[in-house]
Write a protein that holds these residues in place. Structure first.
Motif, PDB file in Angstrom:
ATOM      1  N   ALA A  48       0.848  -1.196   0.000  1.00 47.50           N
ATOM      2  CA  ALA A  48       0.000   0.000   0.000  1.00 47.50           C
ATOM      3  C   ALA A  48       0.883   1.245   0.000  1.00 47.50           C
ATOM      4  O   ALA A  48       1.928   1.286   0.667  1.00 47.50           O
ATOM      5  N   PHE A  49       0.446   2.265  -0.748  1.00 43.61           N
ATOM      6  CA  PHE A  49       1.193   3.523  -0.866  1.00 43.61           C
ATOM      7  C   PHE A  49       0.241   4.705  -0.748  1.00 43.61           C
ATOM      8  O   PHE A  49      -0.938   4.606  -1.076  1.00 43.61           O
ATOM      9  N   ARG A  50       0.807   5.840  -0.301  1.00 46.89           N
ATOM     10  CA  ARG A  50       0.066   7.102  -0.275  1.00 46.89           C
ATOM     11  C   ARG A  50       1.007   8.241  -0.646  1.00 46.89           C
ATOM     12  O   ARG A  50       2.085   8.368  -0.074  1.00 46.89           O
ATOM     13  N   VAL A  51       0.552   9.067  -1.575  1.00 47.23           N
ATOM     14  CA  VAL A  51       1.314  10.248  -1.979  1.00 47.23           C
ATOM     15  C   VAL A  51       0.532  11.486  -1.558  1.00 47.23           C
ATOM     16  O   VAL A  51      -0.583  11.712  -2.049  1.00 47.23           O
ATOM     17  N   PRO A  52       1.054  12.320  -0.645  1.00 48.94           N
ATOM     18  CA  PRO A  52       0.355  13.552  -0.261  1.00 48.94           C
ATOM     19  C   PRO A  52       0.215  14.478  -1.470  1.00 48.94           C
ATOM     20  O   PRO A  52       1.115  14.547  -2.322  1.00 48.94           O
ATOM     21  N   LEU A  53      -0.900  15.180  -1.537  1.00 45.72           N
ATOM     22  CA  LEU A  53      -1.155  16.093  -2.652  1.00 45.72           C
ATOM     23  C   LEU A  53      -1.037  17.540  -2.208  1.00 45.72           C
ATOM     24  O   LEU A  53      -1.618  17.938  -1.198  1.00 45.72           O
ATOM     25  N   THR A  54      -0.304  18.316  -2.979  1.00 39.80           N
ATOM     26  CA  THR A  54      -0.257  19.755  -2.748  1.00 39.80           C
ATOM     27  C   THR A  54      -1.579  20.396  -3.146  1.00 39.80           C
ATOM     28  O   THR A  54      -2.106  21.272  -2.462  1.00 39.80           O
ATOM     29  N   VAL A  55      -2.121  19.926  -4.276  1.00 42.89           N
ATOM     30  CA  VAL A  55      -3.423  20.390  -4.757  1.00 42.89           C
ATOM     31  C   VAL A  55      -4.380  19.206  -4.716  1.00 42.89           C
ATOM     32  O   VAL A  55      -4.234  18.260  -5.497  1.00 42.89           O
ATOM     33  N   PRO A  56      -5.357  19.190  -3.809  1.00 38.03           N
ATOM     34  CA  PRO A  56      -6.296  18.077  -3.719  1.00 38.03           C
ATOM     35  C   PRO A  56      -7.076  17.884  -5.020  1.00 38.03           C
ATOM     36  O   PRO A  56      -7.274  18.828  -5.792  1.00 38.03           O
ATOM     37  N   VAL A  57      -7.524  16.656  -5.257  1.00 40.73           N
ATOM     38  CA  VAL A  57      -8.351  16.337  -6.410  1.00 40.73           C
ATOM     39  C   VAL A  57      -9.806  16.316  -5.958  1.00 40.73           C
ATOM     40  O   VAL A  57     -10.186  15.518  -5.096  1.00 40.73           O
ATOM     41  N   GLU A  58     -10.618  17.200  -6.540  1.00 40.87           N
ATOM     42  CA  GLU A  58     -12.022  17.316  -6.133  1.00 40.87           C
ATOM     43  C   GLU A  58     -12.949  16.604  -7.103  1.00 40.87           C
ATOM     44  O   GLU A  58     -12.776  16.651  -8.316  1.00 40.87           O
ATOM     45  N   THR A  59     -13.964  15.936  -6.542  1.00 42.47           N
ATOM     46  CA  THR A  59     -15.083  15.421  -7.314  1.00 42.47           C
ATOM     47  C   THR A  59     -16.354  15.958  -6.683  1.00 42.47           C
ATOM     48  O   THR A  59     -16.322  16.571  -5.615  1.00 42.47           O
ATOM     49  N   SER A  60     -17.487  15.685  -7.299  1.00 44.18           N
ATOM     50  CA  SER A  60     -18.750  16.182  -6.758  1.00 44.18           C
ATOM     51  C   SER A  60     -19.091  15.526  -5.426  1.00 44.18           C
ATOM     52  O   SER A  60     -19.874  16.071  -4.652  1.00 44.18           O
ATOM     53  N   PHE A  61     -18.521  14.350  -5.128  1.00 46.69           N
ATOM     54  CA  PHE A  61     -18.883  13.662  -3.885  1.00 46.69           C
ATOM     55  C   PHE A  61     -17.795  13.709  -2.819  1.00 46.69           C
ATOM     56  O   PHE A  61     -18.017  13.243  -1.700  1.00 46.69           O
ATOM     57  N   GLY A  62     -16.623  14.250  -3.123  1.00 48.59           N
ATOM     58  CA  GLY A  62     -15.580  14.289  -2.113  1.00 48.59           C
ATOM     59  C   GLY A  62     -14.253  14.780  -2.645  1.00 48.59           C
ATOM     60  O   GLY A  62     -14.108  15.052  -3.841  1.00 48.59           O
ATOM     61  N   ILE A  63     -13.282  14.887  -1.753  1.00 51.62           N
ATOM     62  CA  ILE A  63     -11.969  15.430  -2.080  1.00 51.62           C
ATOM     63  C   ILE A  63     -10.893  14.407  -1.722  1.00 51.62           C
ATOM     64  O   ILE A  63     -10.878  13.867  -0.617  1.00 51.62           O
ATOM     65  N   MET A  64      -9.999  14.154  -2.665  1.00 50.86           N
ATOM     66  CA  MET A  64      -8.850  13.288  -2.418  1.00 50.86           C
ATOM     67  C   MET A  64      -7.672  14.166  -2.005  1.00 50.86           C
ATOM     68  O   MET A  64      -7.195  14.983  -2.795  1.00 50.86           O
ATOM     69  N   ARG A  65      -7.192  14.002  -0.780  1.00 51.13           N
ATOM     70  CA  ARG A  65      -6.071  14.799  -0.284  1.00 51.13           C
ATOM     71  C   ARG A  65      -4.741  14.061  -0.414  1.00 51.13           C
ATOM     72  O   ARG A  65      -3.686  14.617  -0.143  1.00 51.13           O
TER      73      ARG A  65
END
Length: 380
Positions: free
Chosen positions: A13-30
């Motif tokens: 499993a991996f996670r990359v922090p985002l400087t600019v979150p990715v937004e959708t109509s149902f939520g935000i990926m940080r």
């Protein structure tokens, strides 16, 4: 064919922090997560798969452990040369477990990643790309489109996608009342050979979706994806299909062979988009692709994740023989870009000739983002 047992399974499993979150109509990926899975057989042949992990926010580690601790004991010793049989067997054996905890999605997603890894293993054993194992006459080049572009930032997003070689673009909508006006502006700026698609991510009611469609009627829109909930029912989807000339797309949130069969037979969607990492893996999604094409509809694999799932989606589309195009997220993602994903040139991607998915090992550049690693084997 001689029985060759699955002998070892790893999950990462991996996670990359985002400087600019990715937004959708149902939520935000940080952050951008991914779960990669490696399966090895008793002869030392291996294959890689990817498990959906975008949602919920803590999903990656959960799915990595689910595959390793709950499903792997059912997989070890299975015939690595029979991925379709293993897929059906795991779906059957995990049904009550998934019912007990109410988590059918995570189980299906983990099994999808396992299935992809077994197909990669088998293509590697045969020394040919996955697409040619599935279809000896598979194409070597596929159309692609740029995805993940927020319509509120569309000018910059499309400009960057053009520079990366794209000629088709998908905008995320479903944010506010200004969506339709911004879409109309972008449609006016399309080049002669360019295409524009929209994705609402299940944002609206049927009435809201119909209103949006009426406001963009006449715009050169290739499709509107998931304007309403995937489970809204055939009647609501059919109503939308009949109120506009803009085609509808969906399928990433559909699971199960019978549900896809019903969806295809209903013909409410012009573009059907199963996700190799969410349900079915290669076994399920390739069957769906052939059914879609036989029905005269268009198969366009959905994918928004890491590099392994994207490569598998590309091979599936190439093997399908249909006219569809591959979704390529254009937001920054080291968990995708570290893999040998072919460059986009004039709206197309030319696939390589390496065995399987052409992934030998996880790139060292991903090590700083690792949050979990585990393995089990027949001897452990």
């Amino acid at each position: 064919m001689r029985y060759v047992a699955v002998s070892r399974i790893e999950t990462h499993a991996f996670r990359v922090p985002l400087t600019v979150p990715v937004e959708t109509s149902f939520g935000i990926m940080r952050d951008r997560p991914a779960v990669f899975l490696r399966i090895e057989d008793e002869q030392g042949v291996f294959g890689w798969g990817e498990i959906f992990a975008n949602w919920p926010s803590a999903g990656a580690e959960h799915r990595a452990r689910l595959a390793l601790e709950d499903i792997a004991p059912l997989l070890l010793g299975s015939d690595a040369r029979q991925p379709r049989h293993v897929f059906r067997d795991l779906m059957r054996k995990t049904r009550i477990r998934a019912l007990q905890c109410g988590e059918f999605g995570p189980f299906w997603q983990a099994i999808a990643g396992i299935d992809t890894a077994l197909w990669d293993l088998n293509a590697r054993a045969e020394g040919q790309p996955l697409r040619r194992l599935l279809n000896p006459g598979a194409a070597d080049s596929i159309p692609v489109y740029a995805s993940g572009i927020d319509n509120r930032k569309a000018h910059a997003g499309i400009a960057g996608a053009r520079q990366a070689g794209h000629e088709a673009f998908k905008l995320k909508v479903g944010f506010d009342e200004c969506d339709a006006g911004r879409v109309q502006d972008q449609a006016k700026d399309l080049g002669t050979h360019e295409a524009l698609y929209l994705d609402a991510n299940q944002a609206w009611s049927r009435e809201q979706a119909a209103d949006f469609l009426s406001r963009i009627e006449g715009c050169p829109i290739g499709w509107l994806e998931e304007p309403i909930a995937a489970d809204a029912g055939e009647a609501q989807w059919r109503d939308l299909a009949e109120v506009s000339t803009i085609p509808l797309a969906g399928g990433e949130n559909v699971a199960g062979a019978s549900n896809f069969q019903s969806l295809i037979e209903s013909r409410v969607l012009s573009f059907v988009q199963p996700d190799v990492a969410k349900w079915g893996g290669v076994s399920g999604c390739f069957d769906v692709a052939r059914q879609v094409i036989d029905a005269g509809l268009t198969y366009c694999p959905h994918f928004l994740g890491g590099g392994i799932g994207l490569l598998a989606s590309a091979e599936l589309l190439a093997a399908s023989g249909g006219p569809g195009s591959l979704e390529v997220d254009v937001n920054p993602n080291p968990l995708r870009d570290a893999f040998p994903v072919p460059a986009v040139v004039q709206g197309s991607m030319r696939l390589g000739d390496g065995p399987g998915l052409s992934v030998e090992r996880l790139p060292d550049s991903l090590d700083p983002y690792r949050t979990f690693r585990g393995e089990v084997s027949q001897s452990s």
